[in-house]
Design an enzyme around this catalytic site. Structure first.
Site, PDB file in Angstrom:
ATOM      1  N   ASP A  30      49.862  50.235  31.356  1.00 40.62           N
ATOM      2  CA  ASP A  30      49.337  49.033  32.004  1.00 40.62           C
ATOM      3  C   ASP A  30      49.728  47.807  31.174  1.00 40.62           C
ATOM      4  O   ASP A  30      49.656  47.819  29.950  1.00 40.62           O
ATOM      5  CB  ASP A  30      47.807  49.128  32.137  1.00 40.62           C
ATOM      6  CG  ASP A  30      47.255  48.137  33.137  1.00 40.62           C
ATOM      7  OD1 ASP A  30      46.777  48.560  34.200  1.00 40.62           O
ATOM      8  OD2 ASP A  30      47.302  46.907  32.851  1.00 40.62           O
ATOM      9  N   ILE A  31      50.117  46.738  31.855  1.00 39.65           N
ATOM     10  CA  ILE A  31      50.577  45.528  31.177  1.00 39.65           C
ATOM     11  C   ILE A  31      49.416  44.807  30.477  1.00 39.65           C
ATOM     12  O   ILE A  31      49.634  44.026  29.553  1.00 39.65           O
ATOM     13  CB  ILE A  31      51.275  44.591  32.204  1.00 39.65           C
ATOM     14  CG1 ILE A  31      52.278  43.686  31.523  1.00 39.65           C
ATOM     15  CG2 ILE A  31      50.284  43.804  33.022  1.00 39.65           C
ATOM     16  CD1 ILE A  31      53.233  42.996  32.499  1.00 39.65           C
ATOM     17  N   ASN A  87      40.599  52.295  41.759  1.00 45.87           N
ATOM     18  CA  ASN A  87      39.884  51.164  42.352  1.00 45.87           C
ATOM     19  C   ASN A  87      40.346  51.036  43.794  1.00 45.87           C
ATOM     20  O   ASN A  87      41.545  50.879  44.060  1.00 45.87           O
ATOM     21  CB  ASN A  87      40.193  49.879  41.583  1.00 45.87           C
ATOM     22  CG  ASN A  87      39.677  49.941  40.154  1.00 45.87           C
ATOM     23  OD1 ASN A  87      38.624  50.523  39.887  1.00 45.87           O
ATOM     24  ND2 ASN A  87      40.408  49.352  39.224  1.00 45.87           N
ATOM     25  N   GLY A  93      37.781  45.971  42.885  1.00 48.96           N
ATOM     26  CA  GLY A  93      38.732  45.245  42.045  1.00 48.96           C
ATOM     27  C   GLY A  93      40.173  45.679  42.219  1.00 48.96           C
ATOM     28  O   GLY A  93      40.996  45.432  41.335  1.00 48.96           O
ATOM     29  N   GLN A  94      40.494  46.315  43.349  1.00 47.55           N
ATOM     30  CA  GLN A  94      41.898  46.694  43.556  1.00 47.55           C
ATOM     31  C   GLN A  94      42.743  45.430  43.727  1.00 47.55           C
ATOM     32  O   GLN A  94      42.466  44.600  44.585  1.00 47.55           O
ATOM     33  CB  GLN A  94      42.054  47.592  44.800  1.00 47.55           C
ATOM     34  CG  GLN A  94      43.494  48.091  44.959  1.00 47.55           C
ATOM     35  CD  GLN A  94      43.703  48.994  46.180  1.00 47.55           C
ATOM     36  OE1 GLN A  94      42.815  49.147  47.018  1.00 47.55           O
ATOM     37  NE2 GLN A  94      44.872  49.587  46.266  1.00 47.55           N
ATOM     38  N   HIS A 100      47.064  53.770  42.645  1.00 47.40           N
ATOM     39  CA  HIS A 100      47.365  54.063  41.238  1.00 47.40           C
ATOM     40  C   HIS A 100      46.120  54.617  40.584  1.00 47.40           C
ATOM     41  O   HIS A 100      45.000  54.194  40.874  1.00 47.40           O
ATOM     42  CB  HIS A 100      47.861  52.822  40.506  1.00 47.40           C
ATOM     43  CG  HIS A 100      47.036  51.593  40.740  1.00 47.40           C
ATOM     44  ND1 HIS A 100      47.156  50.833  41.899  1.00 47.40           N
ATOM     45  CD2 HIS A 100      46.071  51.004  40.003  1.00 47.40           C
ATOM     46  CE1 HIS A 100      46.299  49.832  41.844  1.00 47.40           C
ATOM     47  NE2 HIS A 100      45.619  49.908  40.710  1.00 47.40           N
ATOM     48  N   HIS A 102      44.248  55.005  37.112  1.00 50.84           N
ATOM     49  CA  HIS A 102      44.172  54.520  35.732  1.00 50.84           C
ATOM     50  C   HIS A 102      43.750  55.693  34.851  1.00 50.84           C
ATOM     51  O   HIS A 102      42.723  56.335  35.115  1.00 50.84           O
ATOM     52  CB  HIS A 102      43.099  53.440  35.595  1.00 50.84           C
ATOM     53  CG  HIS A 102      43.330  52.184  36.388  1.00 50.84           C
ATOM     54  ND1 HIS A 102      43.792  51.016  35.824  1.00 50.84           N
ATOM     55  CD2 HIS A 102      43.136  51.902  37.707  1.00 50.84           C
ATOM     56  CE1 HIS A 102      43.869  50.064  36.742  1.00 50.84           C
ATOM     57  NE2 HIS A 102      43.466  50.576  37.899  1.00 50.84           N
TER      58      HIS A 102
HETATM   59  P1  5GP Z   1      43.837  47.521  40.049  1.00 49.66           P
HETATM   60  O1  5GP Z   1      42.938  46.370  39.679  1.00 49.66           O
HETATM   61  O2  5GP Z   1      44.637  47.236  41.317  1.00 49.66           O
HETATM   62  O3  5GP Z   1      43.126  48.827  40.087  1.00 49.66           O
HETATM   63  O4  5GP Z   1      44.849  47.649  38.851  1.00 49.66           O
HETATM   64  C1  5GP Z   1      46.109  47.051  38.804  1.00 49.66           C
HETATM   65  C2  5GP Z   1      46.599  47.211  37.388  1.00 49.66           C
HETATM   66  O5  5GP Z   1      47.974  46.930  37.357  1.00 49.66           O
HETATM   67  C3  5GP Z   1      45.927  46.247  36.399  1.00 49.66           C
HETATM   68  O6  5GP Z   1      45.280  46.991  35.382  1.00 49.66           O
HETATM   69  C4  5GP Z   1      47.078  45.403  35.890  1.00 49.66           C
HETATM   70  O7  5GP Z   1      46.951  45.065  34.511  1.00 49.66           O
HETATM   71  C5  5GP Z   1      48.279  46.269  36.155  1.00 49.66           C
HETATM   72  N1  5GP Z   1      49.500  45.537  36.400  1.00 49.66           N
HETATM   73  C6  5GP Z   1      49.652  44.463  37.232  1.00 49.66           C
HETATM   74  N2  5GP Z   1      50.927  44.048  37.231  1.00 49.66           N
HETATM   75  C7  5GP Z   1      51.601  44.871  36.380  1.00 49.66           C
HETATM   76  C8  5GP Z   1      52.966  44.933  35.965  1.00 49.66           C
HETATM   77  O8  5GP Z   1      53.831  44.159  36.378  1.00 49.66           O
HETATM   78  N3  5GP Z   1      53.295  45.914  35.080  1.00 49.66           N
HETATM   79  C9  5GP Z   1      52.366  46.799  34.602  1.00 49.66           C
HETATM   80  N4  5GP Z   1      52.795  47.701  33.722  1.00 49.66           N
HETATM   81  N5  5GP Z   1      51.071  46.768  34.976  1.00 49.66           N
HETATM   82  C10 5GP Z   1      50.694  45.810  35.856  1.00 49.66           C
END
Ligand code: 5GP
Ligand code: ZN
Length: 114
Positions: A30-31, A87, A93-94, A100, A102
């Site tokens: 994760d970034i 999520n 918080g998606q 994906h 985590h």
């Molecule tokens: P969500 O909130 O949708 O469950 O999680 C999305 C996740 O994707 C977040 O934890 C966010 O930090 C990660 N993320 C968003 N953009 C990028 C990216 O460009 N590269 C990587 N490696 N992770 C990302």
């Protein structure tokens, strides 16, 4: 090509720190990590979220859980403990609408989550 960020990551069009890849899955760091280990595991197939899963995805979801276990061992968090989190939708918080999982570990986590 799809405009989806995670499709682009799985295809290598957008760079990422890859940790694992199979015929059907891609895993990368994760970034914006929320724990010492924070890996995202995705199916290469574009699936928007949990509600979009179909019976044909059953095997893929099982593979994701098994890969999470393998990665937890590789990261050294299998014995201390880890979370696998999806999520789904706005309240959860998606932010990226390609499903994906985590994989989080390496610190003590609270319950209920924030
Ligand atoms: P969500 O909130 O949708 O469950 O999680 C999305 C996740 O994707 C977040 O934890 C966010 O930090 C990660 N993320 C968003 N953009 C990028 C990216 O460009 N590269 C990587 N490696 N992770 C990302
Ligand atoms: Zn996608």
């Amino acid at each position: 090509m799809s405009d989806c960020l995670f499709c682009k990551i799985a295809n290598g069009v957008v760079p990422s720190q890859k940790v694992a890849e199979t015929d059907t899955l891609f895993a990368f760091r994760d970034i914006n990590p929320q724990a010492p280990t924070h890996i995202l595991i995705i199916p290469k197939k574009h699936i928007e979220n949990n509600l979009s899963l179909t019976p044909e995805d059953k095997l893929t979801i099982g593979e994701i859980m098994l890969l999470a276990n393998d990665l937890a061992v590789k990261e050294g968090i299998d014995k201390s403990g880890f979370r696998v989190v999806v999520n789904n939708g706005a309240d959860a918080g998606q932010a990226v609408f390609h499903i994906h999982f985590h994989l989080l570990g390496g610190r003590i986590m609270l319950w209920p989550p924030g």
